[in-house]
Design an enzyme around this catalytic site. Structure first.
Site, PDB file in Angstrom:
ATOM      1  N   ASN A  11      34.317 105.855  63.274  1.00 14.24           N
ATOM      2  CA  ASN A  11      34.642 104.595  63.383  1.00 14.24           C
ATOM      3  C   ASN A  11      35.673 103.845  62.474  1.00 14.24           C
ATOM      4  OD1 ASN A  11      34.565 102.194  64.436  1.00 14.24           O
ATOM      5  ND2 ASN A  11      32.800 101.046  64.018  1.00 14.24           N
ATOM      6  N   LYS A  13      37.092 100.921  62.768  1.00 14.24           N
ATOM      7  CA  LYS A  13      37.025  99.827  62.776  1.00 14.24           C
ATOM      8  C   LYS A  13      39.004  99.482  62.625  1.00 14.24           C
ATOM      9  CE  LYS A  13      32.664  99.550  60.537  1.00 14.24           C
ATOM     10  NZ  LYS A  13      31.385  99.307  59.281  1.00 14.24           N
ATOM     11  N   HIS A  99      28.294  97.207  68.730  1.00 13.73           N
ATOM     12  CA  HIS A  99      28.290  97.585  67.039  1.00 13.73           C
ATOM     13  C   HIS A  99      28.293  96.480  66.338  1.00 13.73           C
ATOM     14  CE1 HIS A  99      29.744  97.895  63.161  1.00 13.73           C
ATOM     15  NE2 HIS A  99      29.557  99.157  63.206  1.00 13.73           N
ATOM     16  N   GLU A 101      28.919  94.510  64.154  1.00 14.60           N
ATOM     17  CA  GLU A 101      30.091  93.829  63.953  1.00 14.60           C
ATOM     18  C   GLU A 101      30.294  92.722  65.171  1.00 14.60           C
ATOM     19  OE1 GLU A 101      32.761  96.755  61.521  1.00 14.60           O
ATOM     20  OE2 GLU A 101      31.413  97.163  60.327  1.00 14.60           O
ATOM     21  N   GLU A 169      21.965 101.696  63.448  1.00 13.74           N
ATOM     22  CA  GLU A 169      22.914 101.113  62.194  1.00 13.74           C
ATOM     23  C   GLU A 169      22.029 100.317  61.774  1.00 13.74           C
ATOM     24  OE1 GLU A 169      27.380 103.038  62.245  1.00 13.74           O
ATOM     25  OE2 GLU A 169      27.079 101.233  63.398  1.00 13.74           O
ATOM     26  N   GLY A 175      28.490  99.643  55.114  1.00 12.49           N
ATOM     27  CA  GLY A 175      29.552  99.425  54.216  1.00 12.49           C
ATOM     28  C   GLY A 175      28.940  99.354  53.064  1.00 12.49           C
ATOM     29  N   SER A 213      26.399 103.977  56.028  1.00 15.10           N
ATOM     30  CA  SER A 213      27.338 104.564  54.524  1.00 15.10           C
ATOM     31  C   SER A 213      26.722 105.916  54.828  1.00 15.10           C
ATOM     32  CB  SER A 213      26.464 104.089  53.202  1.00 15.10           C
ATOM     33  OG  SER A 213      26.652 102.203  53.400  1.00 15.10           O
TER      34      SER A 213
HETATM   35  P1  13P Z   1      29.940 102.989  56.861  1.00 20.95           P
HETATM   36  O1  13P Z   1      29.893 103.849  57.116  1.00 20.95           O
HETATM   37  O2  13P Z   1      31.661 102.372  56.126  1.00 20.95           O
HETATM   38  O3  13P Z   1      28.740 102.067  56.268  1.00 20.95           O
HETATM   39  O4  13P Z   1      30.079 101.681  58.504  1.00 20.95           O
HETATM   40  C1  13P Z   1      29.223 102.123  59.185  1.00 20.95           C
HETATM   41  C2  13P Z   1      29.473 102.091  60.832  1.00 20.95           C
HETATM   42  O5  13P Z   1      29.457 100.532  60.866  1.00 20.95           O
HETATM   43  C3  13P Z   1      29.805 102.689  62.317  1.00 20.95           C
HETATM   44  O6  13P Z   1      30.529 102.542  63.390  1.00 20.95           O
END
Ligand code: 13P
Length: 253
Positions: A11, A13, A99, A101, A169, A175, A213
């Site tokens: 992803n 982003k 997601h 976010e 997740e 992150g 992560s």
């Molecule tokens: P990270 O791998 O940067 O922690 O992000 C995970 C994520 O949100 C994947 O959709």
């Protein structure tokens, strides 16, 4: 019984410019080509404006193209939104929905996420529905209840292992460099599997990804946990070499 073939999904982003995206996609395609036909399924989810160039860079490779969100409707007055059918036309075979976010920053409820997942299926895409608890929910001992509630409200009923993937997740692991212990991952994935098996005829075959992560160092351990059928990778998917290490860490099935 061996589990489903692992899926390693990147992803991206809201990162990178067009040239970066094309270069990264080309490098991912090259490393997957070098791995050969066996091994994990691989997916990259670039930002919308980069789908065309990334699709071109992936052409002829077995790396799948996906998007990071879609709208529930097939068309209409929805400024700034993108329909699942448009993603299909752009060469996508997957789309992320729900997601954390999106849930947090765009106030997406389970109902909105379910409508988006239904739209994905309507358009012939595989929906990757994301769920996960916040830190306060985990600290309050509510992880399994929160995840079960999100699954109950966000998954479309007429889905199957061919068009639905679940991604667990934990919000506090995204992150942050923090990951749950393998026992914590096993507990949640086991509970998700039980829920999917109770709801869908082929629930045992539905892929459940872990995300949060995941990196080149912890991927093998996380991917070896029972009922972990792949990874949804954020930051570490932005570098072709680390993403390749994660792809190679997936068990061969
Ligand atoms: P990270 O791998 O940067 O922690 O992000 C995970 C994520 O949100 C994947 O959709």
């Amino acid at each position: 019984m061996p589990g489903p073939k692992p899926l390693i999904a990147g992803n991206w982003k809201m990162n990178g410019r067009l040239a970066d995206a094309a270069k990264l996609a080309g490098a991912v395609a090259a490393s997957v080509r070098a791995l050969g036909p066996d091994g994990a399924d691989v997916l990259v989810c670039p930002p919308f404006p980069h789908l065309g160039a990334v699709g071109q860079a992936l052409s002829g490779s077995r790396v799948h193209l996906g998007a990071q969100d879609c709208h529930a409707e097939a068309g209409g007055a929805f400024t700034g939104d993108v329909a699942a059918e448009m993603l299909k036309d752009a060469g996508c075979s997957f789309v992320l929905v729900g997601h954390s976010e999106r849930r947090a920053l765009h106030a997406e409820t389970d109902g909105v996420v379910q409508a988006k997942a239904r739209a994905a299926l309507r358009a012939g895409l595989t929906a990757i529905v994301c769920v996960g608890e916040t830190l306060s929910e985990r600290d309050g001992g509510r992880t399994l209840a929160v995840v079960a509630g999100q699954l109950a409200g966000s998954l479309p009923d007429d889905a199957n292992a061919g068009n639905l993937v679940v991604a667990y997740e934990p919000v506090w692991a995204i992150g942050t460099g923090r990951t749950p212990t393998t026992a914590q991952v096993a507990e949640v994935h086991g509970a998700i599997r039980a829920g999917l098996s109770g709801r869908f005829k082929d629930g045992a075959k539905l892929r459940i990804l872990y995300g949060g992560s995941v990196n080149a160092l912890n991927a093998a351990e996380l991917l070896a946990v029972a009922d972990v059928d792949g990874a949804l990778v954020g930051g570490a998917s932005l570098r072709a070499d680390t993403f390749e290490t994660i792809i190679k860490a997936a068990p061969r099935r």
